[in-house]
Design a protein around this motif. Structure first.
Motif, PDB file in Angstrom:
ATOM      1  N   GLU A 112      -6.023   1.838  19.096  1.00 17.31           N
ATOM      2  CA  GLU A 112      -7.065   2.260  20.021  1.00 17.31           C
ATOM      3  C   GLU A 112      -6.805   3.652  20.605  1.00 17.31           C
ATOM      4  OE1 GLU A 112      -8.132  -0.716  22.911  1.00 17.31           O
ATOM      5  OE2 GLU A 112      -7.929  -2.337  21.438  1.00 17.31           O
ATOM      6  N   SER A 134     -11.796   0.670  25.125  1.00 16.98           N
ATOM      7  CA  SER A 134     -12.570  -0.488  24.665  1.00 16.98           C
ATOM      8  C   SER A 134     -12.849  -1.436  25.826  1.00 16.98           C
ATOM      9  CB  SER A 134     -11.782  -1.229  23.583  1.00 16.98           C
ATOM     10  OG  SER A 134     -10.588  -1.775  24.139  1.00 16.98           O
ATOM     11  N   GLU A 172     -10.528   4.003  14.031  1.00 13.99           N
ATOM     12  CA  GLU A 172     -11.313   2.792  13.756  1.00 13.99           C
ATOM     13  C   GLU A 172     -11.900   2.239  15.047  1.00 13.99           C
ATOM     14  OE1 GLU A 172     -12.159   1.655  10.751  1.00 13.99           O
ATOM     15  OE2 GLU A 172     -11.131   3.469  10.042  1.00 13.99           O
ATOM     16  N   LYS A 175     -14.972   4.201  15.814  1.00 12.66           N
ATOM     17  CA  LYS A 175     -16.047   3.845  14.869  1.00 12.66           C
ATOM     18  C   LYS A 175     -16.708   2.530  15.282  1.00 12.66           C
ATOM     19  CE  LYS A 175     -13.815   6.239  11.009  1.00 12.66           C
ATOM     20  NZ  LYS A 175     -13.123   6.092   9.698  1.00 12.66           N
ATOM     21  N   ARG A 176     -15.911   1.590  15.777  1.00 12.90           N
ATOM     22  CA  ARG A 176     -16.493   0.329  16.245  1.00 12.90           C
ATOM     23  C   ARG A 176     -17.389   0.563  17.463  1.00 12.90           C
ATOM     24  NH1 ARG A 176     -11.101  -1.515  15.152  1.00 12.90           N
ATOM     25  NH2 ARG A 176     -10.548  -1.373  17.361  1.00 12.90           N
ATOM     26  N   GLU A 177     -16.907   1.393  18.381  1.00 18.92           N
ATOM     27  CA  GLU A 177     -17.717   1.687  19.565  1.00 18.92           C
ATOM     28  C   GLU A 177     -19.005   2.417  19.173  1.00 18.92           C
ATOM     29  OE1 GLU A 177     -17.235   0.580  22.488  1.00 18.92           O
ATOM     30  OE2 GLU A 177     -15.144  -0.087  22.420  1.00 18.92           O
ATOM     31  N   LYS A 179     -20.770   2.069  16.393  1.00 22.13           N
ATOM     32  CA  LYS A 179     -21.713   1.086  15.832  1.00 22.13           C
ATOM     33  C   LYS A 179     -22.342   0.244  16.945  1.00 22.13           C
ATOM     34  CE  LYS A 179     -23.718  -1.119  12.387  1.00 22.13           C
ATOM     35  NZ  LYS A 179     -22.957  -1.798  11.306  1.00 22.13           N
ATOM     36  N   ASP A 180     -21.533  -0.146  17.918  1.00 22.64           N
ATOM     37  CA  ASP A 180     -22.064  -0.932  19.033  1.00 22.64           C
ATOM     38  C   ASP A 180     -23.056  -0.136  19.874  1.00 22.64           C
ATOM     39  OD1 ASP A 180     -20.542  -3.100  18.303  1.00 22.64           O
ATOM     40  OD2 ASP A 180     -18.950  -2.731  19.777  1.00 22.64           O
ATOM     41  N   ASP A 185     -23.911   3.136  11.498  1.00 25.96           N
ATOM     42  CA  ASP A 185     -22.516   3.437  11.187  1.00 25.96           C
ATOM     43  C   ASP A 185     -22.107   4.824  11.681  1.00 25.96           C
ATOM     44  OD1 ASP A 185     -22.118   0.998  10.016  1.00 25.96           O
ATOM     45  OD2 ASP A 185     -22.555   1.695   7.977  1.00 25.96           O
ATOM     46  N   TRP A 186     -20.820   4.930  11.956  1.00 23.46           N
ATOM     47  CA  TRP A 186     -20.208   6.170  12.432  1.00 23.46           C
ATOM     48  C   TRP A 186     -20.483   7.325  11.484  1.00 23.46           C
ATOM     49  CZ3 TRP A 186     -16.082   8.686   9.823  1.00 23.46           C
ATOM     50  CH2 TRP A 186     -15.466   9.729  10.543  1.00 23.46           C
TER      51      TRP A 186
END
Length: 734
Positions: A112, A134, A172, A175-177, A179-180, A185-186
Motif C-alpha cells: 500500500e 486505503s 496495485e 489501481k484498486r482505489e 477502479k472504485d 480501470d486504471w
C-alpha cells in the motif's frame, strides 16, 4: 549604557514580606491558553523546556526514539510540568509497522505504499512508506491511534501532512482505489494530460477522505467519553506543495465540520526553494515565506478556522548556524506581517535544536551545538510570540491586490505533456513576484472559498490564470462574475494553450462545449468570442484579458513591465481610483512591536530607517537603539519602548525566558523567569528609576551570578543570567 555590578541585598522573602498589594503591568496577567505550541516525540527534559503553552506529543509508539516510555508516560511528563498536551502523527506516513507487517490484522500491507512509474516505493523511513490511504488503513488509524490518544485524555489531535507524491500512482493499491472511484480501470498518468489530471484528483480525494473519516471518528468517539475533540491539519502551504509536486487536500479541508484548524508548516526548508524573477532563478526566502503564510491565512480566514503559524530556528537539511539564523529571521518576520494570525507553533523538534550538532560555518565540516548567542536570540523571539497581539493594522503598501489560487495547482505539475512546462511554479510567481518585489503586499485568494462573502473583503483587483490550474467547480465563476459586477477589477493572464485545458471536465461536458474553462468565465462576464486581449466593462467593474502566460513575466529579464504597468493603471483609475505605491520595504506595527523587511532586486536600494526608542529583538544583547537601519535583503524586529502606556509601571519588555508570578509594589518588582537549561537569559526591564538593589536567586534561594546595566534614556535595566526550567527568582528595588 553604564554597566554596574550585581548588587546583593536582603533576601527576596524579606522584601516580599514588606510588600504592598500588587499592581500588575500590561504583561503581568498571563492566562493559560493555547496560543503557542511545539511538537516533540520525547518526554520532558530540562534542556527542552520550551515554555510555550502546549506540548504536542508526537506518535503513539511506545519506547519511541530514545525514550524508554509508553506514549502515556511521555504525555504525563509534560503534564506534570504544567503543559497542556496535544497529539500529532503523520497521516501519510508514520511508525505504523504493525499495520504494514500484518501484526494488526494478519495481512501484509507493504503493497500500500506510493509507487513511481519505475516501480520504486517512496519511503519516509525504514519500513515506513508514503501511504495510499486505503479504507483499511483508515480503520487502523481509528482503532490503533486515535482511540488510544483520546483514552489518554487528549482532546486535540493533529494529523499532519496528508501527502501524495505527484510522481506516484502506479501501485496495485492505487489501481484498486482508481477502479472504485472512477468505475473503470486504471490509466497510467504519464500517457496523457487527462490521465494525470484524473490521477491527481484521486490522490486529492483519498487524503480528503482519510482526514475527514479519521476526524469524524475522533469527534464521535470523544463524545462517548464526554470530551470535545478538536482536530487540526499541520500542512505545507499550497505554494510549497505545488512547487514540490505533492498533492494534498489543502483548502477543501477548511470547509469540513470535522476540521478545526491548521498549522501552516512554513520554514526555511520550504521557503528557500528557488524561484524565478527578472530572469534569475535563486532563493528568495522572505518573499516566498510571505506568499506561503499568505496562502495559509487566506485559506482559512473566510471559514473562521484556527491557524497556527510555524517557524523553525533550523531546518531538515544540515547547514551552518549562520545560515539558519539569517533565514529564520526572514521567515519569522514574514509570519508577523500577517496581523490577523496570533497563534504559533514556535518550533518543531526542540531536541534537535537544543541538542543537535550543526556546522560552525558554511565552509567547515566542524559541528557544534547551538551557539549561546543564537539560542538567546531565538528564545527572545519565541517569547515575543507568547504575547504577540492581533492587530487591525495593515502591512504597509497598497491594499487589495489578490492572486487567485486553486488546489488544482497541484494537479498538473508532473509529468509535463505536449512540451508545456512551468519551471519552479513560475505561472504562480509570475503573478505575485513582480508586485511583491516592488513593495505591494499581494494577498492570495482561494477559488475554493469564493462562495464565502468574507473572501472578497477589501479586494480591489483579482489577478488570475488557468495556465497552471483549473477550476474544479463551475459555480466559482458565478461568484467571481458577481464580484466584478459590483465593482471588482479582474485581470486574466493566459494563453490557455496547455494540454490540461482539454481534460474531460465540467467545462466540456454535457451542455458545456468550451475549449477552455476561461471561456465559461468570460461568457459570464459578458465577453464575446474569440475572447481576445483587451479591457472590458461588466456592471460596475472591469475585466482585462492579457494573452500571455504569467511565467513569461519572470523567466526573462525586464519582461514584467507591461503586467506591472497594467495593474498600476487599473489601481489608479475607476472604480478603484487609488495609488499603487512602489517601494522596497514592508513594515507593520503590532502593539509595541515593529516588523520591517526590505526587499532586494528593486530599483530602490536605500535602507529603511526607523527612528525612536527601540529594543532590537534580533540582537541577543537586546540593545536600546535610537535608530535602526534595515538594508535591502534584511529584516528587523523591534520593540517600541515609546509605545508603552503608563511607563511608571515596571514590566519586562523583552526576555529570553518566560515570565511568571510578577508582583509590583511601590518600590519593588519581583518575577520568576523560566527557560531551558544550558541557555542564557537576557532581559530588558522598564523601571520608574534605576534599581538600587537587584537579587537573582534559584529555586532554592541560592544567589546566582548575573550581569546588569542601566540605560537612563529608556529607563530600562538590562539583566542577564543562566536560565533554569525550575525558575529564577528576580527582585528589583529602587
Amino acid at each position: 549604557m553604564q554597566k554596574t555590578a550585581l548588587l546583593y541585598l536582603i533576601p527576596v522573602l524579606l522584601l516580599l514580606a514588606c510588600a504592598k498589594p500588587a499592581q500588575f503591568g500590561e504583561n503581568a496577567a498571563r492566562p493559560k491558553g493555547e496560543k503557542t505550541a511545539f511538537q516533540t516525540s520525547n518526554p520532558w527534559k530540562p534542556v527542552t523546556d520550551v515554555r510555550a503553552d502546549v506540548a504536542i506529543v508526537y506518535s503513539v509508539k511506545d519506547h519511541h526514539g530514545k525514550a524508554d516510555m509508553t506514549f502515556e508516560e511521555r504525555v504525563k511528563t509534560w503534564r506534570d510540568k504544567g503543559y497542556t498536551t496535544h497529539f500529532m502523527t503523520g497521516i501519510a506516513w508514520g511508525e505504523y509497522q504493525d499495520y504494514f507487517t500484518g501484526e494488526w490484522d494478519g495481512e501484509w500491507h507493504l503493497d500500500e505504499g506510493q509507487v513511481t512509474q519505475q516501480g520504486d516505493t517512496l519511503w519516509h523511513g525504514h519500513m515506513v512508506p508514503y501511504i495510499v490511504p486505503s479504507q483499511n488503513f483508515i480503520e487502523y488509524m481509528k482503532e490503533k491511534v486515535i482511540k488510544r490518544v483520546i483514552d489518554a485524555g487528549i482532546d486535540a489531535i493533529y494529523l499532519e501532512e496528508p501527502e501524495f507524491w505527484a510522481k506516484a500512482g502506479y501501485s496495485e493499491a492505487f489501481k484498486r482505489e482508481w477502479k472504485d472511484y472512477y468505475g473503470f480501470d486504471w490509466r497510467p498518468q504519464h500517457e496523457s494530460a487527462e490521465n494525470t489530471y484524473l490521477s491527481n484528483k484521486l490522490k486529492y480525494h483519498l487524503y480528503y477522505r482519510a482526514v475527514e473519516q479519521c476526524f469524524s471518528f475522533a469527534k464521535e468517539y470523544g463524545k462517548t467519553k464526554g470530551m470535545d475533540i478538536r482536530c487540526y491539519v499541520p500542512t505545507h502551504s499550497l505554494v510549497n506543495y505545488s512547487q514540490w509536486m505533492i498533492v494534498s487536500p489543502e483548502a477543501s479541508l477548511a470547509s469540513l465540520p470535522s476540521v478545526d484548524g491548521y498549522i501552516a508548516q512554513v520554514w526555511t526548508g520550504t521557503s528557500r526553494e528557488p524561484n524565478y524573477f527578472n530572469g534569475q532563478e535563486k532563493e528568495r526566502v522572505f518573499e516566498t515565506a510571505f506568499l506561503e503564510y499568505g496562502s495559509m491565512e487566506s485559506m482559512t480566514a473566510p471559514t473562521g478556522r484556527k491557524m497556527y503559524f510555524l517557524t523553525d530556528p533550523i531546518e531538515d537539511w544540515p547547514r551552518d548556524w549562520a545560515d539558519y539564523k539569517k533565514n529564520y529571521q526572514a521567515t519569522f518576520a514574514a509570519q508577523l506581517l500577517y496581523p490577523m494570525v496570533a497563534d504559533y507553533e514556535v518550533m518543531p523538534w526542540p531536541d534537535r535544536i537544543y541538542e543537535g550538532l550543526y556546522r560552525t560555518s558554511a565552509d567547515s565540516e566542524e559541528k557544534a551545538p547551538i551557539p549561546r548567542f543564537y539560542s538567546t536570540q531565538m528564545q527572545v523571539m519565541v517569547n515575543t510570540l507568547n504575547d504577540m497581539p492581533l492587530s487591525d493594522n495593515n502591512v504597509s503598501g497598497a491594499q487589495g491586490v489578490g492572486v487567485l489560487m486553486s488546489n488544482s495547482l497541484m494537479f498538473q505539475r508532473f509529468p509535463t505533456h505536449q512540451g508545456y512546462d512551468d519551471p519552479q511554479l513560475s505561472n504562480f510567481y509570475g503573478q505575485t513576484m513582480p508586485l511583491l518585489k516592488r513593495g505591494v503586499p499581494v494577498k492570495t485568494v482561494h477559488i475554493e472559498n469564493v462562495s464565502f462573502p468574507r473572501t472578497w473583503d477589501g479586494l480591489k483587483i483579482l489577478i488570475m490564470s488557468y495556465s497552471n490550474m483549473k477550476p474544479m467547480e463551475e459555480e466559482a465563476h458565478g461568484h467571481i462574475a458577481d464580484w466584478v459586477k459590483k465593482g471588482g477589477v479582474l485581470v486574466y493572464c493566459g494563453r490557455d494553450k496547455d494540454a490540461f485545458q482539454g481534460v474531460q471536465e465540467w467545462w466540456n461536458k454535457g451542455e458545456n462545449t468550451f475549449n477552455a474553462p476561461s471561456e465559461d468565465l468570460f461568457q459570464k462576464l459578458g465577453l464575446k468570442a474569440p475572447f481576445a486581449a483587451g479591457e472590458f466593462t461588466y456592471g460596475k467593474g472591469k475585466v482585462v484579458v492579457m494573452r500571455a502566460d504569467p511565467k513569461e513575466f519572470i523567466l526573462k529579464e525586464n519582461n514584467d513591465l507591461e503586467f506591472v504597468n497594467t495593474i498600476k493603471k487599473l489601481y489608479g483609475s475607476e472604480p478603484i481610483s487609488g495609488k499603487l505605491e512602489f517601494k522596497n520595504h514592508f513594515s507593520l506595527t503590532r502593539g509595541p512591536y515593529e516588523i520591517i523587511s526590505v526587499v532586494n532586486e528593486n530599483e530602490h536600494t536605500s535602507p529603511y530607517i526607523a527612528r525612536g526608542k527601540f529594543i532590537d529583538l534580533f540582537d541577543p544583547k537586546i540593545p536600546v537603539l535610537d535608530e535602526k537601519r534595515v538594508q535591502p535583503g534584511e529584516q528587523a524586529f523591534l520593540y517600541n519602548i515609546e509605545s508603552v502606556k503608563n511607563p511608571q509601571i515596571p514590566r519586562v519588555l523583552a526576555t529570553a525566558a518566560r515570565i511568571y508570578d510578577e508582583k509590583i509594589t511601590t518600590n519593588e518588582y519581583a518575577l520568576v523567569a523560566k527557560s531551558p537549561l544550558n541557555t542564557t537569559n537576557v532581559m530588558r526591564i522598564l523601571l520608574p528609576e534605576q534599581a538600587s538593589a537587584i537579587e537573582v536567586r534559584d529555586v532554592n534561594g541560592e544567589t546566582l551570578q548575573a550581569e546588569s546595566s542601566w540605560d537612563e534614556a529608556s529607563k530600562t535595566c538590562f539583566l542577564s543570567f543562566e536560565n533554569s526550567p525550575e525558575g529564577v527568582h528576580v527582585t528589583l528595588s529602587w
